[in-house]
Design a protein around this motif. Sequence first.
Motif, PDB file in Angstrom:
ATOM      1  N   ARG A 158      45.157  49.664  34.013  1.00  0.00           N
ATOM      2  CA  ARG A 158      44.716  48.735  34.941  1.00  0.00           C
ATOM      3  C   ARG A 158      45.754  47.518  34.897  1.00  0.00           C
ATOM      4  O   ARG A 158      45.969  47.127  36.286  1.00  0.00           O
TER       5      ARG A 158
ATOM      6  N   LEU B 206      41.085  45.716  41.488  1.00  0.00           N
ATOM      7  CA  LEU B 206      40.942  46.109  40.192  1.00  0.00           C
ATOM      8  C   LEU B 206      39.993  45.077  39.789  1.00  0.00           C
ATOM      9  O   LEU B 206      39.940  43.947  39.987  1.00  0.00           O
TER      10      LEU B 206
ATOM     11  N   LEU C  55      37.977  50.175  40.279  1.00  0.00           N
ATOM     12  CA  LEU C  55      38.671  49.599  41.423  1.00  0.00           C
ATOM     13  C   LEU C  55      37.684  49.924  42.752  1.00  0.00           C
ATOM     14  O   LEU C  55      36.935  50.508  42.993  1.00  0.00           O
TER      15      LEU C  55
END
Length: 562
Positions: free
Chosen positions: A314, A493, A503
Amino acid sequence: MDIINALLDEIYEGLFPVAARERLLSHIRAARDTAKLPRKARWDEKDVVLISYADQFREPDQPTLASFSHFYQQHLQSTFNLVHLLPFFPYSSDDGFSVIDYHQVNPVCGNWQHIAALHSETRLMFDFVCNHMSAHSQWFQHFLAQDPGWDDFFISMPPATDLSAVTRPRTSPLLTPFTLANGETRFIWTTFSADQIDLNFANPEVLIRMVDVLLDYLNKGADYVRLDAVGYMWKTPGTNCIHLPKTHQLVKLFRAVADEVAPGTVIITETNVPHKDNISYFGNGQDEAQMVYQFSLPPLVLHAIHSGSARALRQWASTLNTRHGGTTFFNFLASHDGIGLNPARGILSEVEIVALVRELALEGALVSYKNNPDGTTSPYEINVTYLDALNQQNDDDDTRLRRFLLAHAILLAFPGVPAIYIQSILGSRNDNEGVRAAGHNRAINREKFSLHEMEKWISGDNALRQQVFERLSALIQLRTRQPAFHPDNPMTLLESENALLMLRRYSPDSEAGLLCVFNLSSRDVSAHLPEAKYFQDVISGEKIDGSEPLRLAAWQFMWLRS
């Protein structure tokens, strides 16, 4: 032609010979005037690439390209609209990447008519192995024979030269001794192996011949051109000899030639390096590669599923600039090479990388190493099929399939054009017998098949292969019907617990979009959706009430449309 002339002046500092320049430009003009194969403008969500060897499938007394075309038409054409054929030229080693003759098709595979026949069914991506060629090539044999005009085609270097700063992707020697016709020994630059001789682009004649190779590929219909090992093209002793300014200028020159001769051709750079160096090949967004390999994605997705945490994936994904305009990413998880580790350095700690390497090695993966400037070695890539990389040897097939589909659902959701390796869509396991036969680690993920046997296996004679083939094909086909997955659409994100990756992909010009949720862990997880409204999972068709916590089983994923 103005751009090409300007780049020649930059690269050769105004010293490119006049006669050689006119010869080069005349070749480009002739190719432009005879170009007749149109290219698709840019890319969209329907574009998904299959990566395969031209001799992937075999039948008695048949050119392998004919067998591949048969399998593609019967089983793959509805899933992939572009095929990356790995080098299909005569070669002496490295499964094609030690090219003997750039202009011929390996007779085992067929001939240019077989390439044309396949091109009538799909768009094609060719490999341009531009950094090096085979020690068995006629070019190198001319050099060894000391034939007139060939002396500077390759790089000779006194063995005492200090080359300690040179970036090394292998543990093999950088300089290899060869004996010339007069008995003299020359030490020749060999970045990758003694059978892969680096070309000397400082010689204008080398550039002319290599541009001729590119022009031939454009004339033969290459829609995408992959520049293999491109970061090493220009050498300057005393530097690291990778990503040098003149290397970037050469890539810009290849791009300018393609734009002049066959507009719409996509130039892709293959540079298995850290992310910031990789994306430098975008140039200013208009003058260099249109696509770069997204090398950080394979190790980061692998780490995320092994650790059950989206933290590193991430954090890295949130830094991606997905508004490139004229450029995009070439996304993949597996390829004919191993899973590169350098692109994960600086994102994962060295402790995390070493732990991942050890964990995979215990489960049957092989590890390749590189030399460092200080004389030490570091793990360079993990050699393993992606199916086995995600799983332990004692896992059941249901677990294997769930983790495998999760990884590919992430791949398909990321901005860029996704590419799937043939071994992945076929559900291949580690080919340890192939490693023993070939004597090198990368053979673990390069198995070739009988066409008849593979057709039986994916029809039900091999349960895991059948399930992988059918489920992954269906997921890819579903992806191509989602406008939100257009490569140019941005990605956002969302914050969530580390077991989850969330996402959003959407088009700025419409409200249509997808909320993608992935459970990376081996436990059930609850996700709180960002909006209290109804969604539908486009994969299962299930309706979701966004006001209630969303429960995902281990390794479950959803693509949600509101």
